[in-house]
Design an enzyme around this catalytic site. Sequence first.
Site, PDB file in Angstrom:
ATOM      1  CB  CYS A 177      27.112 -35.390  11.448  1.00 46.58           C
ATOM      2  SG  CYS A 177      27.855 -34.073  10.641  1.00 46.58           S
ATOM      3  CB  CYS A 182      26.220 -32.951   5.994  1.00 42.79           C
ATOM      4  SG  CYS A 182      26.066 -31.266   6.595  1.00 42.79           S
TER       5      CYS A 182
END
Length: 415
Positions: free
Chosen positions: A400, A114
């Site tokens: 994250c 991500c």
Amino acid sequence: MAVERIGSIIKHLAPGSALNNIQSKNADDIVITLAIRTPLCKAKKGGFKDTSLEYMVYALLKEVRLRSNLDPALVEDIALGNVSDGKAAYKTRAAALAAGFPNTAGAYSVNRFCSSGLKATADIAHSISNGSIEIGIACGAESMSQGGDRLEKPVDEAVLAQSQEAADCMQPMGWTSENVSRDFNITREEMDKFAAESFQRAERAQKAGLFDDEIVPITTKIQGPDGEWKEVTLTKDEGIRPGTTAEGLGKVRAAFPQWGPTTTGGNASQVTDGAAALLLMKRSTAIKLGQPILAKYVGSTVAGLAPRIMGIGPSVAIPKLLSLWNVSLADMDVIEVNEAFASMAVYCRNKLGLDWAKMNPRGGAIALGHPLGATGARQIVTGLSELRRQKKKMLLVSMCIGTGQGMAGLIVNEM
């Protein structure tokens, strides 16, 4: 003399002095001269559902070339953050050539889950800083209509058998969200309240036109239910749900009941198609070329943690980054933390004591969507737009990362 020397060192190490150094303007600063993104569209049913990754990247890179008014021959490298497409490097190179960048410019893809868009930004910044290139473009793009983050086949059993944490790397993201909720007592009510606020902030921002300076219109083709194709120009984010309330979200059923009851389609990031891009160079280069300086890239870092609670990566990456630069959360004006799941966003906010007014002031991935490889770059684009509106300086971006990592970056807005 010794006393004076010690006093000088203490003054240099003081947080205020560190902040002044970060905000100072020097010829060798790595600066951002353009920051734009596409609209974020609902995967599989939105405006980009029939658009290829390479077309999306091509259309955005074309806008970078046109809007920067920069001689494209000066661009030496283009990095694309992408998660789901193993052929993204081929497609990025083709897209760059189609967009009008000559074959003298390199192009490649990078995958750090991500945070791929943020990683691409760091890569280009570091290449400029160490003299490998003078000008580069960092992008992030994802077609979740055509891909995702699932493995095509299981990891070798001999690898997984070596440790529980190796096996935990295979846990689906929804499972890790439930782990965070359960391990740290994050309630469904807290998650729904956070998610509702994300939608409400995004709705207010969209109605006020705050996204307009971030988004470049993209013309593409879409196939209707009747099989007919039509040309459309996309201008707005599609995932924002007007009128969302915590009470309404409380009625949404659990998305992963096999792992827990708290994570839902209403309090987790939406699967989304979209892209973002940043043009970077040294300050001296920007001044020489007459390029507008939007911001200064200060630095970034990565930190690891247990894979089974991967979502709380910002809670370890942010303190590490602040420590590296000797600044504090109080020095930050806007803090963009990826809302992969409300469970991890609530945990990070509470654990770090983040000022919720400063955190994702225009909403985050729960409302806007999370095109995996794009979000790290998209957060910079959005954060800088918000800083310009507020006439503030300091932007902290954090992601994250699947398999248990976190990444954080520090950007200074030019007033």
